[in-house]
Design a protein around this motif. Structure first.
Motif, PDB file in Angstrom:
ATOM      1  N   SER A 191       0.240  -1.614  13.007  1.00 27.77           N
ATOM      2  CA  SER A 191      -0.254  -0.923  11.828  1.00 27.77           C
ATOM      3  C   SER A 191       0.846  -0.984  10.767  1.00 27.77           C
ATOM      4  CB  SER A 191      -0.584   0.501  12.241  1.00 27.77           C
ATOM      5  OG  SER A 191      -0.674   1.324  11.133  1.00 27.77           O
ATOM      6  N   VAL A 192       0.482  -1.491   9.599  1.00 23.62           N
ATOM      7  CA  VAL A 192       1.486  -1.634   8.547  1.00 23.62           C
ATOM      8  C   VAL A 192       1.187  -0.583   7.487  1.00 23.62           C
ATOM      9  CG1 VAL A 192       2.598  -3.274   6.986  1.00 23.62           C
ATOM     10  CG2 VAL A 192       1.324  -4.110   8.975  1.00 23.62           C
ATOM     11  N   LYS A 193       1.987   0.484   7.450  1.00 21.68           N
ATOM     12  CA  LYS A 193       1.686   1.565   6.513  1.00 21.68           C
ATOM     13  C   LYS A 193       2.560   1.473   5.266  1.00 21.68           C
ATOM     14  CE  LYS A 193      -0.226   4.820   9.742  1.00 21.68           C
ATOM     15  NZ  LYS A 193       0.151   5.776  10.747  1.00 21.68           N
ATOM     16  N   THR A 194       1.904   1.528   4.107  1.00 22.41           N
ATOM     17  CA  THR A 194       2.626   1.549   2.843  1.00 22.41           C
ATOM     18  C   THR A 194       2.006   2.637   1.972  1.00 22.41           C
ATOM     19  OG1 THR A 194       1.131  -0.191   2.119  1.00 22.41           O
ATOM     20  CG2 THR A 194       3.330  -0.897   2.766  1.00 22.41           C
ATOM     21  N   VAL A 195       2.729   3.020   0.899  1.00 26.17           N
ATOM     22  CA  VAL A 195       2.185   4.058   0.026  1.00 26.17           C
ATOM     23  C   VAL A 195       1.127   3.422  -0.890  1.00 26.17           C
ATOM     24  CG1 VAL A 195       2.723   5.708  -1.805  1.00 26.17           C
ATOM     25  CG2 VAL A 195       4.285   5.436   0.123  1.00 26.17           C
ATOM     26  N   ASP A 234      -2.316   2.212   6.260  1.00 27.30           N
ATOM     27  CA  ASP A 234      -2.510   0.802   6.552  1.00 27.30           C
ATOM     28  C   ASP A 234      -3.714   0.375   5.721  1.00 27.30           C
ATOM     29  OD1 ASP A 234      -2.290  -1.336   9.311  1.00 27.30           O
ATOM     30  OD2 ASP A 234      -3.762  -1.563   7.730  1.00 27.30           O
ATOM     31  N   ARG A 235      -3.437  -0.458   4.716  1.00 26.17           N
ATOM     32  CA  ARG A 235      -4.447  -0.798   3.721  1.00 26.17           C
ATOM     33  C   ARG A 235      -5.719  -1.358   4.361  1.00 26.17           C
ATOM     34  NH1 ARG A 235      -3.857  -5.549   0.542  1.00 26.17           N
ATOM     35  NH2 ARG A 235      -5.476  -5.537  -1.015  1.00 26.17           N
ATOM     36  N   GLN A 285      -9.342   0.499   4.378  1.00 29.91           N
ATOM     37  CA  GLN A 285     -10.444  -0.166   3.681  1.00 29.91           C
ATOM     38  C   GLN A 285     -11.582  -0.457   4.648  1.00 29.91           C
ATOM     39  OE1 GLN A 285      -8.719  -3.403   1.483  1.00 29.91           O
ATOM     40  NE2 GLN A 285      -8.354  -2.058  -0.243  1.00 29.91           N
ATOM     41  N   GLN A 286     -11.220  -0.716   5.896  1.00 22.83           N
ATOM     42  CA  GLN A 286     -12.243  -0.946   6.913  1.00 22.83           C
ATOM     43  C   GLN A 286     -13.116   0.302   7.056  1.00 22.83           C
ATOM     44  OE1 GLN A 286     -12.270  -4.034   8.168  1.00 22.83           O
ATOM     45  NE2 GLN A 286     -14.287  -3.451   8.937  1.00 22.83           N
ATOM     46  N   VAL A 287     -12.455   1.477   7.030  1.00 24.02           N
ATOM     47  CA  VAL A 287     -13.199   2.744   7.130  1.00 24.02           C
ATOM     48  C   VAL A 287     -14.119   2.898   5.917  1.00 24.02           C
ATOM     49  CG1 VAL A 287     -12.973   5.262   7.162  1.00 24.02           C
ATOM     50  CG2 VAL A 287     -11.366   3.856   8.463  1.00 24.02           C
TER      51      VAL A 287
END
Ligand code: ADP
Length: 355
Positions: free
Chosen positions: A202-206, A245-246, A250-252
């Motif tokens: 999981s790549v989390k960014t702001v 995680d973009r 976005q999948q959600v």
């Protein structure tokens, strides 16, 4: 006089052409110094085109070979203010005169498009994984079935033992332990399936939640157009930055939009509205539709394999819940007072998530 006029006319024509092309054009003398620059060169290098005169071309194009006849080269170009941009360069030599003409094209937009394509590819890979999951579902159903039938057999045997031989507690205990182990195995299979779908890494960014919604919309809305649903994106919250995680979030969003669109299939009023807000340390998205509404209450929808659709797998909302909860948020559904349903989720605001 006539020859002079003709020459002046030709020069004026040439100048007019050079001024209206969108590529930057530099004339470079034999020492490598810029002796002429068109208006586009000024725009590209962010200075007056006259300011480029007398500058060494190698300073402006440090990564390119400036010999004539080179094929198109790509490299970073440097502006007088020291900023850089990706550029494509073609150099040709003017016949007779000892000048080289460098045509420079700004590749910034092309690069941005490439980056977007690259992202889309990774999203496609994800979609491909979902399709693969569809194929796997049959095999998994079989695999999950095995521990469950083993559990059923063990429990049946234990009951039988209890009825027939009330004193055989050690044997019953052993059989119930086996049933317990099989239940754990079934749970493991389901957990692995979920991990496979929600992606391990999981790549989390702001990110701004509203921006995520806008981007996801382009993927989710395709279906909206088919059913003629109107999409209203409202109210962008002030601070809606979340650590996320973009692709997962976005999948959600895409999943909620697709569900909403499917729920409105055949409805007379088809309106899908998305609105973001933030309060109490959380950013929130509401996806409201005017579809058939929640059929069997709101709670069970998020359980895996609950579907009311003929071809539904009933896994979208369960994965959405796993993703939102892994981000420290909450997801729920309510009836829409105007008919239909509202699905909402919250995510902790970035400052809060980092703490
Ligand atoms: P699937 O779409 O494969 O059925 P989901 O987990 O995404 O799986 O959804 C589970 C169930 O929740 C759906 O079958 C549907 O009955 C219900 N549901 C989801 N979204 C909506 C909605 N917007 N309106 C009404 N019911 C919904």
């Amino acid at each position: 006089m006539a020859a002079e006029d003709a020459a002046r006319l030709a020069e004026a024509r040439l100048e007019a052409i050079l001024e209206c092309v969108t590529d930057a054009i530099l004339s470079i003398d034999e020492k490598g110094v810029v002796v002429a620059a068109n208006a586009a060169a000024g725009t590209l290098f962010r200075c007056a085109s006259e300011a480029l005169l007398g500058v060494g071309a190698a300073l402006l194009l440090p990564e390119c070979r400036l010999a004539a006849g080179e094929r198109r080269q790509n490299g970073l170009a440097r502006r007088p203010d020291d900023s850089t941009f990706p550029a494509a360069l073609t150099v040709t030599e003017t016949r007779g005169a000892r000048l080289r003409i460098a045509v420079i094209r700004d590749l910034t937009e092309e690069r941005a498009a490439e980056a977007l394509l690259c992202e889309l590819r990774s999203e496609l890979a994800y979609a491909g994984r979902l399709a693969a999951m569809g194929e796997l579902a049959g095999a998994l159903a079989h695999e999950i079935n095995q521990p469950f039938s083993a559990i059923a057999t063990y429990v049946r045997t234990a009951r039988w033992l209890l009825q027939r031989k009330p004193k055989q507690s050690a044997e019953v205990e052993d059989i119930l332990a086996k049933a317990g182990a099989q239940a754990m195995r079934a749970g493991d299979i389901v957990r692995r399936l979920r991990e496979f779908v929600t992606r391990g890494e999981s790549v989390k960014t702001v990110q701004s939640l509203a921006t995520l919604v806008e981007e996801a919309q382009s993927l989710g809305v395709a279906g909206a157009r088919q059913v003629g649903a109107r999409v209203v994106v409202a109210a962008r919250g002030e601070n809606d930055h979340v650590l996320a995680d973009r692709v997962q979030i976005q999948q959600v969003i895409v999943n909620l939009m697709r569900n909403a669109v499917e729920a409105m299939d055949g409805a007379t009023r088809r309106e899908l509205s998305l609105s973001t807000s933030s309060a109490d340390g959380y950013a929130r998205l509401d996806v409201a539709d005017t579809g058939h509404g929640l059929k069997d209450g709101a709670g069970a929808l998020f359980e895996p394999f609950r579907s009311t659709k003929a071809t539904g797998m009933g896994i979208g909302l369960s994965i959405s819940r796993s993703i939102v909860e892994a981000h420290g948020g909450r997801i729920w559904a309510e009836p829409n007072p105007q008919g239909g349903a509202i699905f909402s989720f919250t995510l902790p605001l970035a400052e809060r998530a980092i703490l």
